[in-house]
Write a protein that holds these residues in place. Structure first.
Motif, PDB file in Angstrom:
ATOM      1  N   ASP A 260      41.534  13.335 -11.765  1.00 32.63           N
ATOM      2  CA  ASP A 260      42.825  12.680 -12.013  1.00 32.63           C
ATOM      3  C   ASP A 260      43.291  12.878 -13.451  1.00 32.63           C
ATOM      4  O   ASP A 260      44.447  13.199 -13.696  1.00 32.63           O
ATOM      5  N   ASP A 261      42.405  12.709 -14.427  1.00 31.39           N
ATOM      6  CA  ASP A 261      42.819  12.820 -15.817  1.00 31.39           C
ATOM      7  C   ASP A 261      43.238  14.246 -16.153  1.00 31.39           C
ATOM      8  O   ASP A 261      44.192  14.473 -16.901  1.00 31.39           O
ATOM      9  N   ASP A 262      42.512  15.218 -15.605  1.00 33.30           N
ATOM     10  CA  ASP A 262      42.851  16.617 -15.869  1.00 33.30           C
ATOM     11  C   ASP A 262      44.227  16.951 -15.327  1.00 33.30           C
ATOM     12  O   ASP A 262      45.003  17.670 -15.957  1.00 33.30           O
ATOM     13  N   VAL A 263      44.563  16.455 -14.117  1.00 31.12           N
ATOM     14  CA  VAL A 263      45.876  16.731 -13.529  1.00 31.12           C
ATOM     15  C   VAL A 263      46.978  16.137 -14.390  1.00 31.12           C
ATOM     16  O   VAL A 263      47.987  16.771 -14.666  1.00 31.12           O
ATOM     17  N   ASP A 264      46.773  14.895 -14.833  1.00 27.77           N
ATOM     18  CA  ASP A 264      47.784  14.248 -15.669  1.00 27.77           C
ATOM     19  C   ASP A 264      47.979  14.991 -16.982  1.00 27.77           C
ATOM     20  O   ASP A 264      49.106  15.182 -17.451  1.00 27.77           O
ATOM     21  N   GLN A 265      46.862  15.406 -17.610  1.00 27.67           N
ATOM     22  CA  GLN A 265      46.964  16.136 -18.864  1.00 27.67           C
ATOM     23  C   GLN A 265      47.679  17.472 -18.673  1.00 27.67           C
ATOM     24  O   GLN A 265      48.477  17.872 -19.511  1.00 27.67           O
TER      25      GLN A 265
ATOM     26  N   VAL B 134      51.097  23.315  -6.411  1.00 28.20           N
ATOM     27  CA  VAL B 134      50.247  23.007  -5.266  1.00 28.20           C
ATOM     28  C   VAL B 134      48.795  23.313  -5.636  1.00 28.20           C
ATOM     29  O   VAL B 134      48.477  24.452  -6.007  1.00 28.20           O
ATOM     30  N   PRO B 135      47.904  22.328  -5.568  1.00 22.88           N
ATOM     31  CA  PRO B 135      46.496  22.587  -5.897  1.00 22.88           C
ATOM     32  C   PRO B 135      45.817  23.417  -4.811  1.00 22.88           C
ATOM     33  O   PRO B 135      46.210  23.374  -3.648  1.00 22.88           O
ATOM     34  N   TYR B 136      44.823  24.164  -5.205  1.00 22.52           N
ATOM     35  CA  TYR B 136      44.059  24.944  -4.236  1.00 22.52           C
ATOM     36  C   TYR B 136      42.663  25.210  -4.787  1.00 22.52           C
ATOM     37  O   TYR B 136      42.407  25.045  -5.989  1.00 22.52           O
ATOM     38  N   ILE B 137      41.753  25.591  -3.937  1.00 26.52           N
ATOM     39  CA  ILE B 137      40.387  25.955  -4.334  1.00 26.52           C
ATOM     40  C   ILE B 137      40.244  27.465  -4.205  1.00 26.52           C
ATOM     41  O   ILE B 137      40.465  28.012  -3.128  1.00 26.52           O
ATOM     42  N   PRO B 138      39.917  28.171  -5.267  1.00 24.90           N
ATOM     43  CA  PRO B 138      39.767  29.631  -5.178  1.00 24.90           C
ATOM     44  C   PRO B 138      38.722  30.021  -4.137  1.00 24.90           C
ATOM     45  O   PRO B 138      37.737  29.303  -3.908  1.00 24.90           O
ATOM     46  N   ASP B 139      38.934  31.153  -3.529  1.00 18.62           N
ATOM     47  CA  ASP B 139      38.023  31.601  -2.469  1.00 18.62           C
ATOM     48  C   ASP B 139      36.608  31.795  -2.962  1.00 18.62           C
ATOM     49  O   ASP B 139      35.640  31.581  -2.224  1.00 18.62           O
ATOM     50  N   ARG B 140      36.459  32.202  -4.236  1.00 19.06           N
ATOM     51  CA  ARG B 140      35.098  32.494  -4.725  1.00 19.06           C
ATOM     52  C   ARG B 140      34.270  31.227  -4.912  1.00 19.06           C
ATOM     53  O   ARG B 140      33.065  31.309  -5.156  1.00 19.06           O
TER      54      ARG B 140
ATOM     55  N   ALA C  90      37.489  16.509  -5.857  1.00 18.67           N
ATOM     56  CA  ALA C  90      38.511  16.684  -6.896  1.00 18.67           C
ATOM     57  C   ALA C  90      39.783  17.270  -6.304  1.00 18.67           C
ATOM     58  O   ALA C  90      40.898  16.894  -6.698  1.00 18.67           O
ATOM     59  N   TYR C  91      39.626  18.188  -5.349  1.00 20.57           N
ATOM     60  CA  TYR C  91      40.808  18.779  -4.701  1.00 20.57           C
ATOM     61  C   TYR C  91      41.597  17.728  -3.934  1.00 20.57           C
ATOM     62  O   TYR C  91      42.832  17.690  -3.986  1.00 20.57           O
ATOM     63  N   ARG C  92      40.907  16.856  -3.223  1.00 19.47           N
ATOM     64  CA  ARG C  92      41.607  15.810  -2.459  1.00 19.47           C
ATOM     65  C   ARG C  92      42.388  14.877  -3.380  1.00 19.47           C
ATOM     66  O   ARG C  92      43.501  14.450  -3.056  1.00 19.47           O
ATOM     67  N   ARG C  93      41.795  14.553  -4.547  1.00 17.76           N
ATOM     68  CA  ARG C  93      42.514  13.705  -5.504  1.00 17.76           C
ATOM     69  C   ARG C  93      43.763  14.415  -6.029  1.00 17.76           C
ATOM     70  O   ARG C  93      44.841  13.818  -6.143  1.00 17.76           O
ATOM     71  N   ALA C  94      43.607  15.687  -6.328  1.00 18.11           N
ATOM     72  CA  ALA C  94      44.754  16.449  -6.828  1.00 18.11           C
ATOM     73  C   ALA C  94      45.834  16.607  -5.757  1.00 18.11           C
ATOM     74  O   ALA C  94      47.038  16.534  -6.041  1.00 18.11           O
ATOM     75  N   GLU C  95      45.397  16.808  -4.503  1.00 19.14           N
ATOM     76  CA  GLU C  95      46.373  16.954  -3.418  1.00 19.14           C
ATOM     77  C   GLU C  95      47.141  15.654  -3.201  1.00 19.14           C
ATOM     78  O   GLU C  95      48.354  15.677  -2.955  1.00 19.14           O
ATOM     79  N   THR C  96      46.449  14.511  -3.318  1.00 12.98           N
ATOM     80  CA  THR C  96      47.124  13.219  -3.172  1.00 12.98           C
ATOM     81  C   THR C  96      48.197  13.051  -4.239  1.00 12.98           C
ATOM     82  O   THR C  96      49.326  12.621  -3.960  1.00 12.98           O
TER      83      THR C  96
END
Length: 544
Positions: free
Chosen positions: A66-71, A106-112, A127-133
């Motif tokens: 959450d903090d990283d997304v806000d920053q 739009v957040p995503y998780i890299p394939d690698r 972390a992805y679910r929090r960012a998607e929310t």
């Protein structure tokens, strides 16, 4: 080091990735753990590896806590503000500082960072679910606030014909929504539209349906079986909802039950756009029906005009594709996958042609029925000139020959040699029409010396008679003579009759014929309900 390598290969086999997929930070952490005393368990090693993965460069690029997304959003907003400030300085523009929100990413998780099953490490997934929310909340908030974004995600868009787009946008500017209440309780709601405007006083006149002030439930049936009788509340509180999301009071000027019309005076700031009425509407003509939802959003329905054998109505029949859309919408709402949109279907909605002119107004009497524009124009002329909308009451109800199925119409022509006119369906008990011999099944060919083919033509003629009567000084409840050419079906003869009728602005009620049986030996002649009651009382008194 051999034990750490074996552990990493084991996790890679279960997770579906090789040791090379791990970042340098993960290897360093595992090596540090291996150098610790042998008391470190494999679960501790796993937790350390997980922490290293979540802190890797890939984690910071793809999904954040959450903090990283806000920053990140703050940095993007500052970057955009800096760019805008630079552009403004270059243009020497003194306008107010522009606040630009951060872009929606739009957040995503890299394939690698996913294993061969498409799954990421649990920490990364969380972390992805929090960012998607956060992303969904921001996107929904933006689409609620921005008019340009609200409706492009709607799943039930029904296209309006290109030729009707300009017509809709033009006519919608005069379209309002009204709501009423009585004693603090909601009563009804409807659409309406501007028909007059006085710039000097800043007041306008709105036309809508009388159902806006009508009680929700009908009055109880009386002992003669009459039903569908309602009480109207002229003292109801009426609110007019304007296009700028404000509301003002509406003051009732007049209402007419027969045509289901109500006229309100409204004070507003600024000019309003008046409705433009069409001169004619024909059966089979394509048309558009406009309405307002409870949230004031515009509702558009494409359909065509069909006949309606009501005294003064035609019928708007919407395209079948709208039925499919409504079915899909209802099914989605039922399954919890759709958004409930509150409907406002209590009448007052304009029916327009493809030139943007109003050709009718939906009444609240029956679904889809509308009063055509030439009847509305006649009514408005009477109201403006005399303050009321009176009409002669013939005491008759009709069906139209020309709207019969060709098989039935051909049969009547074959038997009677008549293919046009109005077939009498009901004769009001005690009316002058009944007294001069007009019966059910007879055919009316002329009213006032002019041929009539439909109930709309009949109603138009009756309003013309009212206009002429009031022009010479007559008032409501006056008696008028109306000439009627009738084909008496039982005798196969045409006759010209003169009816004496009442002129009234009340709703016409055609009473069904009946007679009372007072005892087993005789029966009385046809009489009115009041007479029946008085006769019964007399008999009871005589028995006593």
């Amino acid at each position: 080091m051999r034990d750490v390598g074996a552990y990493m290969r084991t996790w890679a086999r279960t997770g579906g990735r090789t040791a090379d997929d791990y970042s340098a930070a993960a290897y360093t952490t595992c090596q540090n753990i291996h150098r610790r005393p042998a008391t470190a368990s494999s679960s501790q090693i796993s937790m350390a590896a997980d922490t290293a993965v979540t802190r890797s460069p890939e984690r910071s690029k793809a999904t954040r806590a959450d903090d990283d997304v806000d920053q990140e959003e703050d940095r993007e907003a500052k970057k955009m503000k800096t760019n805008l400030d630079t552009e403004e300085d270059a243009d020497d523009d003194d306008e107010e500082e522009l606040e630009v929100p951060s872009p929606i990413r739009v957040p995503y998780i890299p394939d690698r960072l996913k294993n061969r099953f498409g799954m990421a490490h649990p920490t990364i997934s969380a972390a992805y679910r929090r960012a998607e929310t956060k992303f969904l909340e921001k996107r929904d908030r933006t689409e609620r606030l921005l008019p340009t974004r609200q409706y492009f995600r709607t799943a039930w868009l029904v296209p309006v014909p290109d030729s009707g787009r300009k017509a809709v946008l033009s006519a919608a500017r005069s379209l309002l929504r009204l709501s009423s209440s009585l004693g603090g309780e909601p009563l009804a709601q409807s659409a309406g539209f501007w028909i007059e405007w006085d710039e000097g006083s800043g007041t306008g006149v709105v036309l809508t349906t009388a159902h806006l002030i009508r009680a929700k439930k009908p009055l109880p049936k009386d002992h003669w079986g009459r039903k569908d009788r309602y009480q109207y509340h002229p003292d109801a509180l009426v609110m007019v909802h304007l296009v700028d999301d404000t509301t003002v009071d509406g003051r009732l000027l007049y209402h007419q039950q027969h045509y289901d019309l109500a006229i309100f005076k409204v004070a507003v700031d600024g000019r309003v756009q008046l409705t433009s009425f069409g001169d004619m509407v024909n059966v089979g003509q394509e048309a558009l029906r406009l309405g307002r939802e409870e949230d004031f959003n515009l509702r558009i329905t494409h359909g065509k005009v069909e006949p309606d054998d009501g005294h003064h109505c035609m019928c708007f029949s919407r395209d079948k594709k709208y039925e499919e859309v409504e079915t899909q919408r209802s099914e989605s709402v039922r399954r919890g996958k759709g958004v409930y949109i509150p409907r406002c279907d209590d009448g007052g909605e304009p029916v327009i042609d493809f030139d943007g002119k109003v050709v009718g107004m939906i009444s609240g009497c029956k679904s889809g029925s509308f009063v055509p524009s030439f009847i509305l124009n006649r009514c408005m002329d009477l109201w403006r000139n005399f303050g009321c909308i009176p009409r002669p009451h013939l005491g008759l109800q009709f069906k139209t020959l020309k709207y019969l199925h060709p098989t039935h119409a051909e049969y009547i022509w074959h038997k009677l040699n008549i293919d046009d006119g109005l077939v009498v369906q009901h004769v009001s008990m005690g009316s002058h029409a009944e007294k001069v011999g007009i019966r059910v099944g007879d055919i009316i060919g002329h009213i006032g010396g002019e041929p009539v083919s439909t109930t709309i033509e009949l109603e138009n003629k009756l309003l013309s008679i009212s206009m002429s009567s009031f022009a010479v000084g007559n008032d409501t409840n006056a008696k008028l003579g109306v000439s009627v050419r009738v084909f008496h079906t039982a005798n196969c003869l045409w006759r010209k009759n003169h009816l004496t009728v009442n002129v009234s602005d009340h709703q016409e009620v055609v009473e069904r014929a009946y007679y009372p049986i007072t005892n087993g030996e005789r029966f009385s002649i046809v009489s009115s309900p009041d007479q029946v009651d008085s006769d019964s009382d007399s008999e009871l008194n005589s028995d006593e």
